[in-house]
Scaffold this motif. Structure first.
Motif, PDB file in Angstrom:
ATOM      1  N   THR A  61       1.012  -1.042   0.154  1.00 57.19           N
ATOM      2  CA  THR A  61      -0.153   0.154   0.038  1.00 57.19           C
ATOM      3  C   THR A  61       0.791   1.521  -0.110  1.00 57.19           C
ATOM      4  N   LYS A  62       0.715   2.098  -1.107  1.00 52.88           N
ATOM      5  CA  LYS A  62       1.564   3.174  -1.152  1.00 52.88           C
ATOM      6  C   LYS A  62       0.852   4.375  -0.750  1.00 52.88           C
ATOM      7  N   VAL A  63       1.704   5.385  -0.032  1.00 55.68           N
ATOM      8  CA  VAL A  63       0.858   6.597   0.516  1.00 55.68           C
ATOM      9  C   VAL A  63       1.828   7.929  -0.288  1.00 55.68           C
ATOM     10  N   HIS A  64       0.745   8.548  -0.907  1.00 53.45           N
ATOM     11  CA  HIS A  64       1.588   9.706  -1.647  1.00 53.45           C
ATOM     12  C   HIS A  64       1.175  11.024  -1.026  1.00 53.45           C
ATOM     13  N   GLY A  68       2.017  13.718  -5.357  1.00 54.94           N
ATOM     14  CA  GLY A  68       1.940  12.427  -6.056  1.00 54.94           C
ATOM     15  C   GLY A  68       3.534  11.547  -5.785  1.00 54.94           C
ATOM     16  N   GLN A  69       4.239  12.240  -4.973  1.00 51.97           N
ATOM     17  CA  GLN A  69       5.513  11.519  -4.476  1.00 51.97           C
ATOM     18  C   GLN A  69       5.092  10.505  -3.341  1.00 51.97           C
ATOM     19  N   VAL A  70       5.667   9.297  -3.598  1.00 48.52           N
ATOM     20  CA  VAL A  70       5.508   8.189  -2.651  1.00 48.52           C
ATOM     21  C   VAL A  70       6.023   8.649  -1.168  1.00 48.52           C
ATOM     22  N   MET A  71       5.609   8.845  -0.014  1.00 51.73           N
ATOM     23  CA  MET A  71       5.916   9.253   1.260  1.00 51.73           C
ATOM     24  C   MET A  71       6.012   8.191   2.205  1.00 51.73           C
TER      25      MET A  71
END
Length: 788
Positions: A61-64, A68-71
């Motif tokens: 699961t990616k958080v942006h 839009g940068q993945v943080m």
């Protein structure tokens, strides 16, 4: 006698062939039956064929952030799903060549491969080649353990045969490439490409693909970060197998072998841990842990990474400065410097501001030599002078004493372990500064008042030290930072910034017999009748208590609720001094209503959530509510602009933008606040200890919290356009006498321009016979200039 005649004489001799045939058939039958029974036993509990079609790999699961940068990421296995048509052909060929050359020919079990591996291992005297097919490896990875037992091997073969019936070769290969482990937390070929080369799959070249293909056999053994030479040999082996399988020529293989491998990890920077944890908790509550850690969600948030870094830096800088004012606590411990094992110097210097542990190796009058993380440097005496304020173990913060320092020997001795940061590297000489990790805590909340989007959130000095989010969860007394809500209630009730309120001693009887309450001003003096503007600008306590008494606690409480204050509020006059605990998020959002012309928007962190199929499963919907009139919002904003221009918040004037805000300090200096805003950004800062310790006698909101606020807001607004607070149509300006709050008949030294909501401008000029210091006369003044 002929032999045949002799045999004919012995009937028993003719039974042997029949017995032998029966024995062979019986043994064969038992073998077949045993094999069937063993296979049935081994197959017990194996997954059905249907589950293979439903298989979903565990995904990240990616958080942006807002750009839009993945943080951040949440996962059990760090995997990026890669369809087979996105995998380079040379990478597919490399995997097949080294793992299963006859993959597209066998039915899941490679008999010839088993014979070849057995012969190779016998010839070389050890286990140098395996015989498991890609299908078998996938079956083992998906459904079985890695235990080395006969039963597990049979189950693996049965599953492999099943999978070959149900799935196509391409499906098996795609599942394998996405499921297998490549080391260093990378599951699947997509994640491996990023982990080792910082690239997407389409960017990989042949030498890189060959290296990745060699990893699954023993990811830890062939890690280039642990043993580059061994990893390189494994890559050369893969390239050799590719040439043997005619996937590439010997010349291409040699060229790839001679190509240098450059490894570059693409790691996800740890950004905004308090913010990220709040997002994680929301997702788990909403969708469950399995979906969050395995479901491959795409989460788009409101966080601005640049502002977040500014906020974290401001908190760390401000709390360190405050900690130094409180006093030095001395060395962490004492060790024998000769017993310290030497460290190799790091390849790169630590990040600026990073606190390191160092040991004192030599002390002179003007400098101290330090060994820290393999680095040798000095601390000059001038960089230690803040330590003249010393705290003994049994002293309170407010009891710190100054001692004169003329030599570094008064502070340190060889063997002392201290905290330092790198100050400079001038003239090839590393210079440190004496530091200490603050015990005090702080928090920042930054919200876009036009949308409710939380742009930055810091919940404490260090997430590793404490995961408690003080921006969202800590309920603290806001002190005078609550006063603008009371004054806004007064404005909303028909009063004006020019309305007079009495700032004079007053005594209230309490419920306990014989106990009284006498609110005092910070200056320990009173100023008589003053305007609401003046009372707020200089945060007059006595005047605010009288104003609250006039308005009524219930009216202020109801107004607070409309601004979004959810915490319980005291139903007595102590509310005037901010005695009721609220959160930083609540008060920051409440100020945001004033910044947004009376429109309230609920603060939020998540803009949208998509599932692994790109379907939107959550989206933030805006629902602004007009909870305060634009005129009231502008009037209280105009009054708080004065707080910054000439009141308790004047340190913020250096930012050079239209700003409004208010300081807050609680009894015994336990909490320090500053909350303020520009038209496009609302920011709140809190500083204090988690317990009831005092910050120190001088640590008011203006001294402890405002510097942090000013540093952050001054930097954050650089990326936002300059805006002024919009003046609603229902606002009027008039010349008044600020001593009486009424229109002037002729200009005087106390004449000023004041703002009013339409219909509230005083209709009469000031009475020249009124004595502004006569508290009783002011009770008789005409409506429009007097307190009611």
């Amino acid at each position: 006698m002929k032999p045949s005649e002799i045999l004919s004489l012995n009937p028993q001799s003719r039974r042997w062939p029949r017995f032998l045939l029966i024995a062979v058939l019986s043994i064969t039958g038992l073998g077949i039956g045993g094999t069937i029974a063993l296979a049935w036993y081994a197959a017990t509990g194996l997954p059905t064929l249907a589950i293979l079609h439903e298989y979903q790999p565990s995904l990240i699961t990616k958080v942006h952030a807002d750009n839009g940068q993945v943080m951040g990421q949440f996962y059990v296995e760090r995997r990026i799903l890669a369809p087979l048509n996105e995998v380079p052909q040379h990478l597919i060929n490399a995997v097949i060549a080294v793992e299963d050359t006859r993959f597209f020919e066998h039915p899941g079990l490679d008999i010839w491969g088993i014979f070849r591996a057995t012969w190779t291992n016998l010839k070389r005297g050890g286990k140098f080649e395996g015989a498991s097919t890609i299908t078998q490896q996938l079956a083992r990875t998906l459904f079985l353990s890695s235990e080395r037992t006969f039963r597990r091997k049979i189950r693996e073969l049965i599953l492999a045969l099943k999978m070959e019936v149900v799935l196509t070769k391409d499906q098996i290969l795609e599942m394998y490439l996405n499921q297998i482990y490549f080391g260093h937390g990378a599951y699947g070929i997509g994640s491996a490409a990023l982990t080792y080369f910082g690239k997407g799959l389409s960017e990989l070249n042949l030498p890189e693909s060959a290296f990745l293909a060699g990893l699954p056999k023993a990811p830890s053994t062939y890690s280039p970060y642990k043993n580059y030479d061994l990893a390189k040999k494994r890559q050369e082996h893969v390239l050799g197998r590719m040439a043997q399988a005619n996937f590439i020529s010997a010349e291409v293989a040699q060229e790839a072998i001679e190509t240098k491998l450059t490894f570059q990890r693409r790691s996800i920077e740890r950004v905004a841990p308090y913010f990220l944890e709040d997002v994680r908790q929301h997702l788990v509550n909403e969708y469950g842990e399995s979906m969050v850690y395995k479901g491959g969600l795409q989460v788009f948030t409101t966080l601005n990474i640049d502002m977040q870094r500014m906020a974290e830096n401001a908190i760390q800088t401000g709390l360190r400065q405050l900690d130094k004012r409180q006093g030095w606590r001395g060395p962490l411990r004492h060790e024998d410097p000769l017993a310290m094992l030497p460290e190799d110097p790091p390849d790169e210097l630590p990040e600026p501001g990073e606190i390191l542990e160092g040991i004192v190796t030599k002390v002179a009058k003007e400098e101290v030599t330090i060994l820290a993380r393999g680095l040798v440097g000095k601390i000059l005496l001038k960089d230690m002078l803040w330590a003249k304020r010393r705290l003994a173990q049994d002293d309170l913060v407010t009891e710190a004493k100054n001692i004169p320092i003329t030599s570094a020997k008064q502070l340190l001795r060889p063997g002392d372990v201290i905290e330092v940061t790198i100050k400079s590297t001038k003239k090839d000489q590393l210079q440190f500064s004496l530091e200490q990790t603050p015990l005090v805590e702080g928090a920042i909340m930054a919200i876009d008042p036009r949308t409710g989007a939380i742009r930055a959130m810091v919940g404490g000095y260090d997430f590793e030290r404490s995961q408690f989010n003080r921006a969202l969860l800590s309920v603290r007394q806001p002190g005078s930072a609550f006063k603008p809500i009371i004054y806004a209630t007064a404005l909303d009730s028909g009063m004006t910034p020019a309305t007079l309120v009495l700032d004079a001693p007053v005594v209230y009887e309490q419920e306990d017999p014989g106990k009284t309450w006498k609110p005092e001003n910070y200056e320990k003096r009173f100023f008589g009748p003053i305007t609401l503007r003046e009372a707020l600008r200089h945060s007059r306590n006595a005047a605010t208590v009288r104003l609250l008494e006039q308005l009524g606690v219930r009216r202020v409480t109801e107004f607070s609720r409309s601004l979004g204050i959810r915490s319980p509020l005291s139903q007595d006059l102590s509310l005037a001094l901010g005695s009721s605990g609220i959160t930083l998020e609540e008060i920051t959002a409440a100020y945001g209503v004033f910044a947004n012309q009376g429109l309230a928007l609920k603060p939020y962190t998540i803009s949208m959530v998509k599932d692994q199929d790109e379907k939107i499963i959550e989206q933030h919907l805006f629902n602004p509510q007009q909870v305060v009139s634009p005129e009231t919002a502008y009037l209280i904003t105009h009054m708080m602009m004065d707080v910054i221009q000439s009141g308790t918040g004047k340190r913020a004037r250096s930012i050079g933008r239209p700003l409004a805000g208010k300081t807050g300090t609680t009894n015994s200096y336990r909490d320090a606040w500053f909350v303020g805003y520009a038209p496009n950004l609302t920011v709140g800062v809190w500083v204090g200890f988690d317990g009831v310790e005092t910050l120190g006698k001088i640590e008011s909101g203006a001294h402890a919290a405002l510097p942090i606020w000013t540093q952050f807001v001054g930097e954050a607004l650089q990326s936002l356009p300059v805006q002024t607070f919009a003046i609603p149509d229902g606002i009027q300006f008039a010349e008044i006498d600020q001593a009486t709050g009424t229109l002037v008949s002729e200009p005087t030294k106390t004449t000023t321009t004041e703002v009013f909501a339409e219909g509230t401008v005083p209709q009469r000029p000031a009475r020249t016979t009124a004595d502004p210091l006569d508290f009783y006369e002011f009770d008789q003044l005409d409506e429009g200039g007097a307190t009611q």
